[in-house]
Design an enzyme around this catalytic site. Sequence first.
Site, PDB file in Angstrom:
ATOM      1  N   ARG A 120      11.574   3.747   2.760  1.00 58.91           N
ATOM      2  CA  ARG A 120      11.129   2.846   3.832  1.00 58.91           C
ATOM      3  C   ARG A 120      12.294   1.931   4.169  1.00 58.91           C
ATOM      4  O   ARG A 120      12.898   1.348   3.275  1.00 58.91           O
ATOM      5  CB  ARG A 120       9.939   2.016   3.374  1.00 58.91           C
ATOM      6  CG  ARG A 120       9.704   0.824   4.269  1.00 58.91           C
ATOM      7  CD  ARG A 120       8.427   0.109   3.979  1.00 58.91           C
ATOM      8  NE  ARG A 120       7.279   0.874   4.408  1.00 58.91           N
ATOM      9  CZ  ARG A 120       6.087   0.339   4.668  1.00 58.91           C
ATOM     10  NH1 ARG A 120       5.907  -0.962   4.537  1.00 58.91           N
ATOM     11  NH2 ARG A 120       5.087   1.083   5.043  1.00 58.91           N
ATOM     12  N   LYS A 155      27.215  -4.586  -3.470  1.00 54.03           N
ATOM     13  CA  LYS A 155      28.679  -4.628  -3.660  1.00 54.03           C
ATOM     14  C   LYS A 155      29.413  -4.010  -2.477  1.00 54.03           C
ATOM     15  O   LYS A 155      30.600  -3.756  -2.553  1.00 54.03           O
ATOM     16  CB  LYS A 155      29.048  -3.856  -4.925  1.00 54.03           C
ATOM     17  CG  LYS A 155      28.416  -4.353  -6.200  1.00 54.03           C
ATOM     18  CD  LYS A 155      28.981  -3.536  -7.366  1.00 54.03           C
ATOM     19  CE  LYS A 155      28.060  -3.491  -8.547  1.00 54.03           C
ATOM     20  NZ  LYS A 155      28.401  -2.409  -9.463  1.00 54.03           N
ATOM     21  N   ARG A 207       0.806  -1.230   0.000  1.00 56.59           N
ATOM     22  CA  ARG A 207       0.000   0.000   0.000  1.00 56.59           C
ATOM     23  C   ARG A 207       0.828   1.265   0.000  1.00 56.59           C
ATOM     24  O   ARG A 207       0.570   2.190  -0.763  1.00 56.59           O
ATOM     25  CB  ARG A 207      -0.914   0.047   1.227  1.00 56.59           C
ATOM     26  CG  ARG A 207      -2.195  -0.700   1.062  1.00 56.59           C
ATOM     27  CD  ARG A 207      -2.632  -1.252   2.388  1.00 56.59           C
ATOM     28  NE  ARG A 207      -1.748  -2.352   2.719  1.00 56.59           N
ATOM     29  CZ  ARG A 207      -2.004  -3.619   2.396  1.00 56.59           C
ATOM     30  NH1 ARG A 207      -3.121  -3.929   1.823  1.00 56.59           N
ATOM     31  NH2 ARG A 207      -1.138  -4.581   2.665  1.00 56.59           N
ATOM     32  N   THR A 208       1.829   1.316   0.891  1.00 55.95           N
ATOM     33  CA  THR A 208       2.592   2.565   1.003  1.00 55.95           C
ATOM     34  C   THR A 208       3.329   2.822  -0.310  1.00 55.95           C
ATOM     35  O   THR A 208       3.315   3.927  -0.845  1.00 55.95           O
ATOM     36  CB  THR A 208       3.559   2.495   2.201  1.00 55.95           C
ATOM     37  OG1 THR A 208       2.806   2.117   3.348  1.00 55.95           O
ATOM     38  CG2 THR A 208       4.225   3.835   2.452  1.00 55.95           C
ATOM     39  N   HIS A 247       5.947   6.177  11.307  1.00 54.57           N
ATOM     40  CA  HIS A 247       5.343   6.020   9.987  1.00 54.57           C
ATOM     41  C   HIS A 247       4.466   7.267   9.783  1.00 54.57           C
ATOM     42  O   HIS A 247       3.237   7.184   9.807  1.00 54.57           O
ATOM     43  CB  HIS A 247       4.521   4.733   9.955  1.00 54.57           C
ATOM     44  CG  HIS A 247       4.171   4.244   8.586  1.00 54.57           C
ATOM     45  ND1 HIS A 247       4.287   5.032   7.450  1.00 54.57           N
ATOM     46  CD2 HIS A 247       3.683   3.050   8.163  1.00 54.57           C
ATOM     47  CE1 HIS A 247       3.888   4.333   6.400  1.00 54.57           C
ATOM     48  NE2 HIS A 247       3.523   3.126   6.805  1.00 54.57           N
TER      49      HIS A 247
END
Length: 364
Positions: free
Chosen positions: A138, A117, A88-89, A171
């Site tokens: 996120r 790497k 959703r986000t 959040h």
Amino acid sequence: MAKPICELNWEAYQTLSFQEKMVYLMQSGGTPYHTLFAQQFNRDLLGQLATLANEIRFIAKSRKGTEFLKTVVSHKRAMLYFSQPSSRTFLSFLSACQILGLQTGEVRDTATSSEFKGESREDAVRTFSSYFDLIIMRTPEKGLAERMAWLLSNSERPIPIINAGSGQDQHPTQALLDIYTLLRSFEKTGGLQEKTVLFCGDLLRGRTVRSLSQLLVNYPKIRQVFVAPPQLQVGEDVQNFLTDRQANFELTDDFQSAIPEADAVYMTRIQDEWDQSKGESAKIDTSRFRFGKTELDLLKSTAIVMHPLPRREEISTEVDGDPRAMYWRQMRNGMWIRAALIAMTFGCEQTIHAYFKASGTEIV
Ligand code: NCD
């Protein structure tokens, strides 16, 4: 867009109080530059965002309006850097960017970037800032979004960062969409004041609860009731924050008794991905913290049921068809409020207000 520059080193920056940090997070007009914490938003700013989201939602109803919206930030590009699972986000931010005409790039798996790497997060984010004008990120790491915002504010190419979920910590944009949902839902029942918001589930490890709880203190006479098994009850940091702000709150494990008083029930899932040793949460009896037909019968006719989603078994699918089940609309609200936040971050509010005003129609 006024860019706040931070010349402090990271150690010095970390010693600042939240109020002192605000100078580096907000634009001079009081709108957000970096969006890292829910507490950056006061009632006035939340109201401005909700108005802008309403206008975008209305304008997007027509083809002409959609075409106009696509020109609003078409000169900018956004990087979606999601190193933690998200449906959703991620999709609502992507859609919000598309609504406003922003081009986007994405990294969803660090195994596909140079981090694989051995490149540091710092270098990865500086790389993104060379090609993009906004980073939406996120991460499973608490505080990483803040550190990256500090890093960029110190660099020769500062660009804003929007925190789309940082560890168990914050959040903020979920809290914005939750507030927008509450404002919309209570429009006809006196607005977001003198209401009881009941949180239920894993309140200890859920970041959405912390962010929303902090935003609710902006509204008058809100009572917050935290319902959870004792092992998953809301953390001391949230309780201390609410105590400092003289908020009205209480903790209980008696879900059934609390439901009839609630104006909004905010369900959350068990966040067992944060278990120190796998399977710990499975031993906790969560059967009394589920919302089904019995709980629906106890709920006021004007109340709503919310969930940040994804859900497991904490809300039964029998509830989905009830008009009080607000979680699907809540999810869509996320797209509108995120579009409003992005437009505000780039200082495009007036362009949208002017178009809306000229269209001369009421928001419905
Ligand atoms: C929440 C999250 O990621 O914190 N989901 C979301 O963003 N809608 C809640 C959760 O995962 O339980």
